[in-house]
Design a protein around this motif. Sequence first.
Motif, short mmCIF file in Angstrom:
data_model
loop_
_atom_site.label_atom_id
_atom_site.label_comp_id
_atom_site.label_asym_id
_atom_site.label_seq_id
_atom_site.Cartn_x
_atom_site.Cartn_y
_atom_site.Cartn_z
N LYS A 149 0.85 -1.18 0.00
CA LYS A 149 0.00 0.00 0.00
C LYS A 149 0.89 1.24 0.00
O LYS A 149 1.85 1.32 0.77
N THR A 209 0.63 5.48 0.25
CA THR A 209 -0.23 6.62 0.57
C THR A 209 0.53 7.90 0.24
O THR A 209 1.69 8.05 0.63
N ASP A 254 4.83 3.99 2.44
CA ASP A 254 4.48 2.63 2.03
C ASP A 254 4.61 1.68 3.20
O ASP A 254 5.17 2.02 4.23
#
Length: 86
Positions: free
Chosen positions: A2, A4, A20
């Motif tokens: 993920k 951001t 991350d």
Amino acid sequence: MKVTIATKVEDDNVIITFKDNGIGIDLDKNKDKIFGLYQRFHNYPDSKGLGLYLVKSQVESMNGTISVASTVGKGTTFTITFKYAG
């Protein structure tokens, strides 16, 4: 993984963060090399060790700064700061 990306204006600065939850970077061993040319901190075969060097060069050419915080096994955060021109 993920990733951001966030932005904010604080104290006449524009702050951009990239975070991350990846493998992280051992900053105790690599802090002085993190933005160096041809530096790699993992064994991925497609990596050339140019990205962070180029980002830092471009950010600094625009009078900005870049910093890193990382924990091995938990992820990395890069923070880019520019003076707010608005």
